[in-house]
Design an enzyme around this catalytic site. Structure first.
Site, short mmCIF file in Angstrom:
data_model
loop_
_atom_site.label_atom_id
_atom_site.label_comp_id
_atom_site.label_asym_id
_atom_site.label_seq_id
_atom_site.Cartn_x
_atom_site.Cartn_y
_atom_site.Cartn_z
N HIS A 204 -9.11 3.91 -1.00
CA HIS A 204 -9.99 2.71 -1.36
C HIS A 204 -10.00 2.45 -2.88
O HIS A 204 -10.35 1.19 -3.29
CB HIS A 204 -10.96 2.73 -0.45
CG HIS A 204 -10.66 2.60 0.84
ND1 HIS A 204 -10.68 3.47 1.73
CD2 HIS A 204 -10.15 1.57 1.81
CE1 HIS A 204 -10.18 3.14 2.87
NE2 HIS A 204 -9.97 1.66 2.86
N ARG B 292 -12.62 -7.77 9.41
CA ARG B 292 -12.63 -6.33 10.04
C ARG B 292 -14.09 -5.81 10.02
O ARG B 292 -14.67 -6.04 8.86
CB ARG B 292 -11.80 -5.61 9.30
CG ARG B 292 -11.82 -4.14 9.82
CD ARG B 292 -10.84 -3.11 8.98
NE ARG B 292 -11.51 -2.80 7.78
CZ ARG B 292 -11.03 -2.04 6.96
NH1 ARG B 292 -9.69 -1.64 7.14
NH2 ARG B 292 -11.53 -1.62 5.50
N GLU C 268 -4.50 2.57 13.39
CA GLU C 268 -4.47 3.41 12.47
C GLU C 268 -4.44 4.68 12.72
O GLU C 268 -4.38 5.55 11.68
CB GLU C 268 -5.85 2.91 11.61
CG GLU C 268 -6.04 1.73 11.35
CD GLU C 268 -7.30 1.37 10.59
OE1 GLU C 268 -7.45 1.48 9.29
OE2 GLU C 268 -8.54 1.29 11.21
N ASP D 241 -4.02 4.20 7.01
CA ASP D 241 -4.43 5.34 7.82
C ASP D 241 -3.49 5.97 8.66
O ASP D 241 -3.39 7.05 8.86
CB ASP D 241 -5.73 5.11 8.57
CG ASP D 241 -6.99 4.96 7.71
OD1 ASP D 241 -7.06 5.91 7.04
OD2 ASP D 241 -7.64 4.02 7.52
N CYS E 209 -1.33 -4.91 8.14
CA CYS E 209 -1.90 -4.96 6.87
C CYS E 209 -2.13 -3.72 5.96
O CYS E 209 -2.89 -3.97 5.08
CB CYS E 209 -3.30 -5.52 7.26
SG CYS E 209 -4.16 -4.28 8.19
C1 PEP Z 1 -5.04 0.75 6.72
O1 PEP Z 1 -5.53 1.66 7.14
O2 PEP Z 1 -3.81 0.43 6.67
C2 PEP Z 1 -5.85 -0.46 6.54
C3 PEP Z 1 -5.41 -1.68 6.22
O3 PEP Z 1 -7.22 -0.19 6.20
P1 PEP Z 1 -7.93 0.58 4.89
O4 PEP Z 1 -6.90 0.37 3.91
O5 PEP Z 1 -9.03 -0.29 4.32
O6 PEP Z 1 -8.34 1.87 5.53
MG MG Z 2 -7.68 1.98 7.32
#
Ligand code: PEP
Ligand code: MG
Length: 591
Positions: A201, A344, A443, A467, A514
């Site tokens: 992140h 989300r 995920e 994830d 995504c």
């Molecule tokens: C993912 O896990 O692909 C996602 C889009 O969520 P994040 O990157 O915020 O964990």
């Molecule tokens: Mg994620």
């Protein structure tokens, strides 16, 4: 390979993981809070009283600032969380810790900074060596306190970012997502770190700021001094420290080329996102802050496919109120001007902590109380967010989705809380949108494997490959040491993606994707070939992905997906994707 690449000159080259493209040349600004060493330094006898006086003043100042922080935390978070400061205050006035510091200055004539640093480091080592994890966790508090006292002694600001007065590249061992978020208002033009992975992140937030980012350089902070000139190449993941003239000139040319390419592809932002055979591939955007919507519009995004809402909770000590949340969401809808917004719900935990969570560290946070699990254990907070979302759904096209669903029970519980929030609002006479679609992120492998069951209970899926990869191949997405294993080309990951798409199609619900691969042009053709028609990506990546979309046809992509589907090796898959991409974007070779 990541790490230091020796080349025999004063110039040093480090290879890390490329996160966000672009090349910048600027001075290094070291943001190293815990690793700075205080050198052993003696003063002549006449200055010993001055060092002692400085120590007492620094202890007093540290105490005052701690008390202020404690009072603020108590007002914002309540009495319990504020108790953490009592441990710090207790240490500061503990004669068993501070008297030996005074003695050492008196007897050995060392500087107060050195004596403090030694005493706190020894105490941290003792805590670290304790069997109990509760004591080991205290190590961080001790080092935190050491930093506070030393900052007062050396007259440094707690917030080094405030010292930046010219464009710089931040060099750091590791940064939290919250710290990365605060770079937006500074003159920082690039970021390189020892630690970190392509999709953690911190990387995602830094990339969202539109600057080149390179992570996982492993030893960079050990070889670099503040003020050194660096070249940061976010395309190849290279950091050059103290470059020679020839290298600088070579990179300057690259910067000029990059600016030209960027101008030409951005100019194509308003072209339609359609394949040669006329299939529309919807390009939505991922955002963390409402201010990014400006970039969504600039780069031709069709809306927001993933709004990571937790960042609002990280950058402050108090939880946002329902009204504040509502205003944020309403503001997003307003800025999007009729384009859809997918919110989300909170994805706290793992590597994103509120101040309160940071006080209760978990051993394996990515496998712990994270995301929807956290929300379901903090119902008042969860419901506040859902109420705000429901209220905003009355004013524009809004969808909601739950992150990290692993079981059917979680999904049902989350939907119940949502219904409860809706009924409460109705009873209060507050209007909500009547048909807000409810979806979930896929995920984890359990959700992917059970997708056809989940599909009965949601109106859409969004595949979160960031994830999904880490939970399928058991690799921490932020750990550079195992980064080579972390790849969407792993056949197991691709099979799970395929299974989700199949389930979504059978039940007639929309499935989008995504994760970061949505913005990586290496994967664009494969994703189309697998059947995806909606992708959500970083705004600045939209033009590049659209450029690929406009040069391919669906049949060609399906052929590629079938071919790749027969491979059982990630290397072979990657090579095949890269070769195919070169056939549609031959100019890539010249980048
Ligand atoms: C993912 O896990 O692909 C996602 C889009 O969520 P994040 O990157 O915020 O964990
Ligand atoms: Mg994620």
């Amino acid at each position: 390979m990541v790490g230091f690449v020796p080349d025999g000159s004063i110039m040093k080259t480090f290879q890390g993981i490329a996160v966000s493209p672009g090349v910048v040349i600027a001075k290094a600004f070291l943001l190293e809070q815990f690793r700075e060493r205080i050198p052993h330094h003696e003063v002549s006898g006449e200055f010993v009283p001055r060092e002692l006086e400085m120590l007492e003043q620094a202890l007093l100042d540290a105490r005052t600032s701690l008390e202020e922080d404690r009072d603020r935390a108590e007002a914002d978070l309540g009495r319990e969380p504020a108790k953490i400061f009592e441990f710090h205050l207790g240490l500061l006035s503990d004669p068993a810790l501070m008297d030996p510091v005074r003695d050492r200055i008196r007897n050995e004539a060392v500087t107060a900074a050195f004596a403090v640093s030694e005493a706190f480091s020894n105490l941290a080592d003792r805590f670290r060596a304790m069997g109990s994890s509760v004591f080991r966790e205290k190590t961080r508090d001790v080092l935190d306190l050491e930093r506070r006292v030393i900052d007062h002694l050396l007259g440094k600001s707690q917030d080094r970012l405030a010292e930046i007065t010219e464009p710089v590249v931040i060099i750091t061992h590791e940064m939290t997502p919250m710290q990365a978020a605060s770079l937006g208002e500074t003159q920082v033009i690039g970021l390189a770190s020892d630690f970190g992975g392509r999709t953690d992140h911190t990387s995602i937030v830094a990339a969202a700021l539109g600057m080149p980012v390179v992570v996982g350089c492993q030893f960079l902070t050990e070889y670099i001094d503040e003020g050194d000139l660096v070249i940061l190449d976010g395309n190849s993941g290279t950091v050059v420290v103290q470059p020679d003239e020839e290298t600088i000139e070579q990179y300057r040319r690259r910067v000029r080329r990059q600016e030209e390419t960027l101008t030409s592809i951005t100019a194509a932002s308003d072209l339609e996102s359609v394949t040669l055979d006329g299939t529309h591939i919807h390009l939505m955007c991922n955002i963390e802050f409402p201010r990014e919507i400006e970039a969504v519009l600039k780069y031709g995004g069709e809306g927001v496919g993933l709004y990571r809402t937790e960042f609002l909770y990280l950058s402050r000590t108090t939880e946002p109120t329902e009204d504040e949340l509502y205003e944020q969401y309403a503001n997003c809808l307003d800025l999007l001007d009729g384009r859809p917004l997918t919110i989300r719900t909170l994805d706290l935990g793992a590597d994103k902590f509120t101040q309160q969570q940071a006080m209760e560290p978990e051993r394996n946070p990515f496998l712990g109380l994270r995301s929807i699990r956290y929300s379901l254990q903090h119902l008042p907070q969860f419901k506040r967010q859902l109420r705000a979302i429901l209220r905003a759904s009355a004013i524009g096209p809004l969808k909601v989705m739950f992150p990290l669903i692993t079981t059917m029970t979680e999904l049902k519980q989350a939907k119940l809380v949502l219904e409860d929030a809706r009924e409460e609002l109705e009873d209060e006479g507050i209007s909500t949108g009547s048909d807000m679609p409810v979806g979930m992120m896929i995920e984890v492998p359990s959700a992917a494997l059970m997708a056809s069951s989940f599909a009965r209970d949601v109106e859409f899926f969004s595949i979160g490959t960031n994830d999904l990869i880490q939970y399928t191949v058991a690799v921490d997405r932020s750990n550079p040491r195992v980064a080579s294993l972390y790849t969407a080309t792993n056949p197991a990951v691709l099979r799970l993606v395929k299974a989700v798409l199949r389930a979504g199609k059978r039940r007639n619900i929309e499935t989008s994707l995504c994760g970061e691969i949505a913005g990586d042009i290496t994967y664009t053709m494969l994703l189309i070939g697998l059947g995806l028609r909606t992708l959500s990506l970083v705004p600045a990546q939209v033009p590049r992905v659209k450029q690929v979309i406009r040069r391919v046809d669906v049949k060609q992509c399906e052929r590629l997906a079938r071919k790749v589907g027969s491979f059982d090796s990630e290397r072979r898959t990657l090579k095949c994707l890269q070769d195919e991409l070169k056939t549609v974007l031959p100019e890539l070779d010249g980048d």
